[in-house]
Motif scaffolding. Structure first.
Motif, PDB file in Angstrom:
ATOM      1  N   ALA A  98      13.945 -18.927  -4.120  1.00 44.31           N
ATOM      2  CA  ALA A  98      15.089 -19.116  -4.944  1.00 44.31           C
ATOM      3  C   ALA A  98      15.156 -17.999  -5.982  1.00 44.31           C
ATOM      4  N   VAL A  99      14.190 -17.529  -6.631  1.00 41.27           N
ATOM      5  CA  VAL A  99      14.186 -16.466  -7.766  1.00 41.27           C
ATOM      6  C   VAL A  99      14.610 -15.327  -6.951  1.00 41.27           C
ATOM      7  N   ILE A 147       8.783 -10.208  -4.976  1.00 38.75           N
ATOM      8  CA  ILE A 147       8.359 -11.560  -5.570  1.00 38.75           C
ATOM      9  C   ILE A 147       7.014 -11.867  -4.970  1.00 38.75           C
ATOM     10  N   GLY A 148       6.741 -11.577  -3.780  1.00 44.90           N
ATOM     11  CA  GLY A 148       5.209 -11.804  -3.270  1.00 44.90           C
ATOM     12  C   GLY A 148       4.253 -11.013  -3.933  1.00 44.90           C
ATOM     13  N   LEU A 149       4.682  -9.759  -4.241  1.00 42.78           N
ATOM     14  CA  LEU A 149       3.603  -8.877  -4.826  1.00 42.78           C
ATOM     15  C   LEU A 149       3.082  -9.206  -6.167  1.00 42.78           C
ATOM     16  N   THR A 150       4.205  -9.771  -6.981  1.00 45.15           N
ATOM     17  CA  THR A 150       4.146  -9.925  -8.344  1.00 45.15           C
ATOM     18  C   THR A 150       3.948 -11.511  -8.702  1.00 45.15           C
ATOM     19  N   PRO A 164      22.689 -22.235  -4.469  1.00 42.42           N
ATOM     20  CA  PRO A 164      21.559 -22.063  -5.168  1.00 42.42           C
ATOM     21  C   PRO A 164      20.934 -22.973  -5.977  1.00 42.42           C
ATOM     22  N   MET A 165      19.666 -22.715  -6.213  1.00 44.57           N
ATOM     23  CA  MET A 165      18.739 -23.582  -6.822  1.00 44.57           C
ATOM     24  C   MET A 165      18.818 -23.265  -8.476  1.00 44.57           C
ATOM     25  N   TRP A 202      16.442 -23.825 -14.236  1.00 45.86           N
ATOM     26  CA  TRP A 202      15.444 -24.769 -14.591  1.00 45.86           C
ATOM     27  C   TRP A 202      14.352 -25.487 -13.500  1.00 45.86           C
ATOM     28  N   ARG A 203      15.165 -25.508 -12.454  1.00 42.25           N
ATOM     29  CA  ARG A 203      14.444 -26.135 -11.210  1.00 42.25           C
ATOM     30  C   ARG A 203      13.518 -25.098 -10.650  1.00 42.25           C
ATOM     31  N   MET A 204      13.845 -23.715 -10.548  1.00 42.76           N
ATOM     32  CA  MET A 204      13.192 -22.610 -10.336  1.00 42.76           C
ATOM     33  C   MET A 204      11.872 -22.403 -10.840  1.00 42.76           C
ATOM     34  N   VAL A 205      12.035 -22.437 -12.336  1.00 44.34           N
ATOM     35  CA  VAL A 205      10.813 -22.357 -13.388  1.00 44.34           C
ATOM     36  C   VAL A 205      10.119 -23.546 -13.013  1.00 44.34           C
ATOM     37  N   LEU A 206      10.614 -24.655 -12.916  1.00 41.41           N
ATOM     38  CA  LEU A 206       9.756 -25.872 -12.686  1.00 41.41           C
ATOM     39  C   LEU A 206       9.189 -25.609 -11.364  1.00 41.41           C
ATOM     40  N   TYR A 207       9.403 -25.672 -10.210  1.00 46.90           N
ATOM     41  CA  TYR A 207       8.726 -25.335  -8.989  1.00 46.90           C
ATOM     42  C   TYR A 207       7.728 -24.622  -9.184  1.00 46.90           C
ATOM     43  N   ILE A 208       7.957 -23.185  -9.764  1.00 46.47           N
ATOM     44  CA  ILE A 208       7.025 -22.145  -9.965  1.00 46.47           C
ATOM     45  C   ILE A 208       5.833 -22.685 -10.829  1.00 46.47           C
ATOM     46  N   VAL A 209       6.200 -23.006 -11.984  1.00 46.97           N
ATOM     47  CA  VAL A 209       5.010 -23.372 -12.872  1.00 46.97           C
ATOM     48  C   VAL A 209       4.123 -24.519 -12.362  1.00 46.97           C
ATOM     49  N   LEU A 210       4.918 -25.622 -11.855  1.00 48.43           N
ATOM     50  CA  LEU A 210       3.982 -26.741 -11.214  1.00 48.43           C
ATOM     51  C   LEU A 210       3.356 -26.408 -10.097  1.00 48.43           C
TER      52      LEU A 210
END
Length: 318
Positions: free
Chosen positions: A28-29, A40-43, A169-170, A173-181
């Motif tokens: 989504a990012v 995104i995969g590299l970082t 698009p997501m 806040w949902r993107m951040v939540l998915y990545i953090v969780l």
């Protein structure tokens, strides 16, 4: 024993759920900000899933257990290059971009050669002892800075095509939540898996050396395995490959570099055979990727078999 088995099951479940949510959030990012999925995969994905290796090696290095610190990284990188890529390809064949074949995977080979050259002082430069000194650590961290500059330039120039999204698009806040969780579940689940596996191994009378070289290295790489397999299943080959490359470069250039800068790391319990195997694994990864820009089930099977053969030899030689 039963408690350890339960811990392993819970850890594995958390890893799978975390990998699924992290992949969704990372994709989504990439879509929202028009960033290539390889970047995104590299970082975000690669570095995030390498946090277990970072913590294990950092704490081991600070406490003077340099063998565990270096062994964890060598073992994890071997697991990344052979098992993660291999297992992902066996289940879901991976397409590799020309940019990855020409630039990214050769960086993995460079990192393996660089760490080997800096670690084996006696064999290569006629030194008195094998040690990764503070100066060596600074050199590795400089490589990391160069790699990050290259990655950001790739993101800015759009070296890879950004894949089109499906549906709405997501939200941010949902993107951040998915990545953090997702990362939290991956790291926490990985830790539980390692603890449970080590408990079972001790109950069965397996030595600490075998546990460190296999279960710890493999367990801390479990987040990368789950993330790459899930990404490949969802057709995100760039993210699956980028996760492996980013993790291996982060492990070598940043983790070993940072740990050695804080405290020099004497090379113990890891010999030239292990480093040679790491270089061979990097070459095999690059060779299979460049032949057809595609790693299929047959190539993946060879990579998995190579890793199993190495671990078998390692256990039998202890």
């Amino acid at each position: 024993m039963l408690l350890d088995i339960l811990i392993v099951v819970i850890g594995a479940a958390l890893v799978l759920v975390g990998a699924d949510k992290l992949t969704d959030g990372a994709v989504a990012v990439a879509r929202r900000f028009q960033i290539p999925e390889m970047v995104i995969g590299l970082t975000i994905v690669g570095f995030g899933t390498s946090l277990p290796e970072f913590m294990v090696s950092l704490l081991s290095g600070v406490q003077g257990s340099s063998g565990m610190s270096i062994g964890n990284i060598v073992g994890s990188n071997l697991f990344n290059a052979l098992m993660i890529v291999g297992v992902s390809a066996v289940f879901y064949p991976i397409t590799v971009s020309r940019t990855s074949v020409r630039k990214d995977i050769p960086l993995v080979l460079l990192s393996s050669v660089a760490m080997t050259a800096l670690a084996l002082d006696v064999l290569i430069s006629g030194g008195v002892t094998d040690v990764i000194s503070r100066g060596d650590g600074i050199v590795l961290m400089c490589f990391f800075v160069i790699f990050m500059a290259y990655t950001f330039s790739m993101a800015k120039s759009g070296a890879e095509d950004v894949e089109a999204g499906e549906g709405a698009p997501m939200s941010v806040w949902r993107m951040v939540l998915y990545i953090v969780l997702g990362l939290a579940a991956l790291i926490g689940g990985g830790q539980l898996f390692v603890e449970g596996s080590c408990g079972i191994a001790r109950e069965l009378g397996v030595s600490e050396a075998v546990i460190g070289l296999t279960l710890v290295a493999g367990g801390t790489s479990l987040p990368e395995l789950a993330t790459s397999v899930i990404a490949a299943r969802k057709g995100r080959s760039a993210m699956a490959v980028g996760n492996v490359i980013g993790s291996m470069l982060f492990n070598t250039f940043w983790v070993i570099g940072f740990c050695a800068t804080i405290r020099p790391l004497p090379v113990t319990d890891i010999d030239w055979v292990d480093f040679a195997m790491l270089i061979f694994a990097s070459v095999l990864f690059w060779f299979f990727a460049r032949t057809r820009h595609y790693i299929g089930r047959f190539e993946g099977g060879i990579m998995v078999a190579t890793y199993v053969a190495y671990i078998t030899w390692l256990v039998l030689s202890l």
